[in-house]
Design a protein around this motif. Structure first.
Motif, PDB file in Angstrom:
ATOM      1  N   VAL A 170       0.831  -1.201   0.000  1.00 50.50           N
ATOM      2  CA  VAL A 170       0.000   0.000   0.000  1.00 50.50           C
ATOM      3  C   VAL A 170       0.867   1.253   0.000  1.00 50.50           C
ATOM      4  O   VAL A 170       0.569   2.230  -0.693  1.00 50.50           O
ATOM      5  CB  VAL A 170      -0.961  -0.012   1.205  1.00 50.50           C
ATOM      6  CG1 VAL A 170      -1.775   1.284   1.259  1.00 50.50           C
ATOM      7  CG2 VAL A 170      -1.888  -1.216   1.147  1.00 50.50           C
TER       8      VAL A 170
ATOM      9  N   ARG B   7       0.576   4.139  -2.821  1.00 51.07           N
ATOM     10  CA  ARG B   7       0.226   5.534  -2.525  1.00 51.07           C
ATOM     11  C   ARG B   7       1.288   6.495  -3.051  1.00 51.07           C
ATOM     12  O   ARG B   7       0.959   7.592  -3.527  1.00 51.07           O
ATOM     13  CB  ARG B   7       0.007   5.694  -1.024  1.00 51.07           C
ATOM     14  CG  ARG B   7      -1.316   5.080  -0.583  1.00 51.07           C
ATOM     15  CD  ARG B   7      -1.534   5.147   0.905  1.00 51.07           C
ATOM     16  NE  ARG B   7      -2.889   4.704   1.237  1.00 51.07           N
ATOM     17  CZ  ARG B   7      -3.282   4.321   2.452  1.00 51.07           C
ATOM     18  NH1 ARG B   7      -2.416   4.339   3.457  1.00 51.07           N
ATOM     19  NH2 ARG B   7      -4.523   3.946   2.658  1.00 51.07           N
ATOM     20  N   ARG B   8       2.555   6.101  -2.978  1.00 57.48           N
ATOM     21  CA  ARG B   8       3.605   6.964  -3.536  1.00 57.48           C
ATOM     22  C   ARG B   8       3.439   7.115  -5.042  1.00 57.48           C
ATOM     23  O   ARG B   8       3.543   8.219  -5.587  1.00 57.48           O
ATOM     24  CB  ARG B   8       4.981   6.389  -3.205  1.00 57.48           C
ATOM     25  CG  ARG B   8       5.431   6.610  -1.767  1.00 57.48           C
ATOM     26  CD  ARG B   8       6.906   6.342  -1.611  1.00 57.48           C
ATOM     27  NE  ARG B   8       7.255   4.942  -1.862  1.00 57.48           N
ATOM     28  CZ  ARG B   8       7.255   3.996  -0.930  1.00 57.48           C
ATOM     29  NH1 ARG B   8       6.920   4.295   0.321  1.00 57.48           N
ATOM     30  NH2 ARG B   8       7.598   2.762  -1.231  1.00 57.48           N
TER      31      ARG B   8
ATOM     32  N   MET C 117      -7.314   2.196  -0.547  1.00 60.55           N
ATOM     33  CA  MET C 117      -5.900   2.095  -0.935  1.00 60.55           C
ATOM     34  C   MET C 117      -5.612   2.834  -2.232  1.00 60.55           C
ATOM     35  O   MET C 117      -4.633   3.560  -2.348  1.00 60.55           O
ATOM     36  CB  MET C 117      -5.520   0.612  -1.075  1.00 60.55           C
ATOM     37  CG  MET C 117      -5.539  -0.155   0.226  1.00 60.55           C
ATOM     38  SD  MET C 117      -5.400  -1.950  -0.073  1.00 60.55           S
ATOM     39  CE  MET C 117      -5.404  -2.565   1.621  1.00 60.55           C
TER      40      MET C 117
ATOM     41  N   GLN D 103      -7.966   4.859  -3.981  1.00 60.02           N
ATOM     42  CA  GLN D 103      -8.702   6.121  -4.060  1.00 60.02           C
ATOM     43  C   GLN D 103      -8.963   6.513  -5.519  1.00 60.02           C
ATOM     44  O   GLN D 103      -8.599   7.602  -5.970  1.00 60.02           O
ATOM     45  CB  GLN D 103      -7.954   7.227  -3.312  1.00 60.02           C
ATOM     46  CG  GLN D 103      -7.829   6.937  -1.824  1.00 60.02           C
ATOM     47  CD  GLN D 103      -7.118   8.034  -1.058  1.00 60.02           C
ATOM     48  OE1 GLN D 103      -6.743   9.067  -1.599  1.00 60.02           O
ATOM     49  NE2 GLN D 103      -6.931   7.807   0.227  1.00 60.02           N
TER      50      GLN D 103
ATOM     51  N   ALA E 123       0.369   9.259  -5.795  1.00 63.37           N
ATOM     52  CA  ALA E 123       0.502  10.665  -5.396  1.00 63.37           C
ATOM     53  C   ALA E 123       0.999  11.497  -6.568  1.00 63.37           C
ATOM     54  O   ALA E 123       0.551  12.633  -6.787  1.00 63.37           O
ATOM     55  CB  ALA E 123       1.451  10.780  -4.208  1.00 63.37           C
TER      56      ALA E 123
END
Length: 283
Positions: A7, A11-12, A138, A140, A15
Motif C-alpha cells: 500500500v 500511494r507513492r 488504498m 482512491q 501521489a
C-alpha cells in the motif's frame, strides 16, 4: 507498467498521478484474467488517464467448502495481459497486506446482500464489501469498473459507495460472453468439454426469457417459467429469480420497472452465475 505489492508503494506512485490532476480508474479482480476483465480495462482506459488493476484472491468471500485453494491463478500471464492492455499499475498485495495480524473490522452490507447469492453463500458479500472498501481506500480511484455478470455484487458495491460517502463513480459494464453465449468467468476453466456444453443451458434460458420480454411479455412468473424450461441440462439449479434491478426484491407482475433475471446453477461441481437485464423506464 508498474507491479506494486504494498500500500505504501501504491500511494507513492498514485501521489504523482494525482499531483498532475489525472483521473484514476480501478478494475478490481481476483486474477486469472479473461476478455471480460480486459473489457473493463478498455473502458477504464477510455474514461481515465491511469488504470490500476488489482489482483487479489480474497479469502473472506469464500465459504468453508468453496474453491479458495483451487481458484485458478496465473500471475505471470495476468501481468502480460495487463501490459498488453495498457494498464499503468498492477496492484498485487499478499494476504498480510490486506488482512494484517489482528484484523477485525469488516463492512457489513444490508438488504441487497441477503437474496440470491447472499442466501446461499453466507458471509460472501461481507467479504466482498470489505475487500472492495479496502481497495477503494488504498487506490482512491475516481472510477471503479465491474462486470454485469456479478450483478448482485455491483448492487452491493454501489450501495456501499453511496452509504459511506465514497467519492467514487461505480460503472457496470455489460457481460462479455463466449461466441456460444456462455458468460466469461475464471471458473469456466473447471468445466470439462461435456460440462461446458451443458452449461450453455443457463444463457439459453435467460436469452429465451429476454426474447419473450422484448415481444411484450410482462408476467414475472411466465418469464421465469420460460427460462426454467431450458435449464434441464444443469446438475443443480440453485436459484432462478426475477428481481427489481434497484432493490433486488422479487419483481411484481406486470413488470413496470427494470428487472434482472438472475440464475445460479451447478454444472458438475462448478457453480456458475449469469443474468440478463429486462429494461423498462422506471416511474
Amino acid at each position: 507498467m508498474q507491479t506494486i505489492t504494498t500500500v505504501a508503494e501504491l500511494r507513492r506512485a498514485l501521489a504523482e498521478v494525482r499531483s498532475a490532476d489525472r483521473r484514476v480508474g480501478l478494475v478490481p479482480t481476483m486474477g486469472y484474467l479473461h476478455d471480460g476483465h480486459l473489457a473493463l480495462v478498455a473502458a477504464s482506459r477510455t474514461q481515465c488517464d491511469v488504470t490500476v488493476v488489482s489482483i487479489f484472491v480474497n479469502p473472506t468471500q469464500f465459504g468453508p467448502n468453496e474453491d479458495l485453494s483451487t481458484y485458478p491463478r496465473d500471475f505471470l500471464r495476468d501481468q502480460e495481459l495487463c501490459r498488453d492492455a495498457g494498464v499503468a499499475i498492477v496492484f498485487a498485495p499478499d494476504i498480510q497486506e490486506i488482512y494484517p495480524a489482528q484484523f477485525e473490522t469488516f463492512v457489513e452490507p444490508g438488504e441487497l446482500a441477503k437474496p440470491m447469492c447472499g442466501a446461499f453463500r453466507p458471509g460472501h458479500f461481507r467479504g466482498v464489501a470489505t475487500v472492495v472498501g479496502k481497495l477503494f481506500n488504498m487506490v482512491q480511484p475516481d472510477v471503479a469498473f465491474f462486470g454485469q455478470k456479478d450483478f448482485q455484487q455491483c448492487a452491493v458495491v454501489r450501495r456501499m459507495a453511496i452509504d459511506l460517502n465514497l467519492p467514487i463513480e461505480i460503472i457496470t459494464a455489460q457481460t462479455v460472453r463466449e461466441p456460444d453465449g456462455l458468460a466469461m468467468s475464471s471458473r469456466n476453466r473447471y468445466l470439462s468439454e461435456e460440462e461446458r456444453r451443458r452449461a450453455l443451458a443457463i444463457s439459453r434460458g435467460l436469452f429465451a426469457a429476454a426474447d419473450k420480454f422484448r415481444s411484450g411479455e410482462r408476467d414475472a412468473e411466465q418469464l421465469i417459467a420460460i427460462a426454467r424450461e431450458q435449464l434441464n441440462t444443469v446438475d443443480r439449479l440453485q436459484y432462478l429469480e426475477l428481481v427489481d434491478a434497484d432493490t433486488l426484491k422479487p419483481a411484481e407482475s406486470p413488470l413496470r420497472r427494470t428487472a434482472a433475471l438472475c440464475a445460479a446453477a451447478y454444472v458438475g461441481s462448478t457453480r456458475l452465475i449469469d443474468n440478463v437485464i429486462l429494461p423498462l423506464p422506471n416511474p
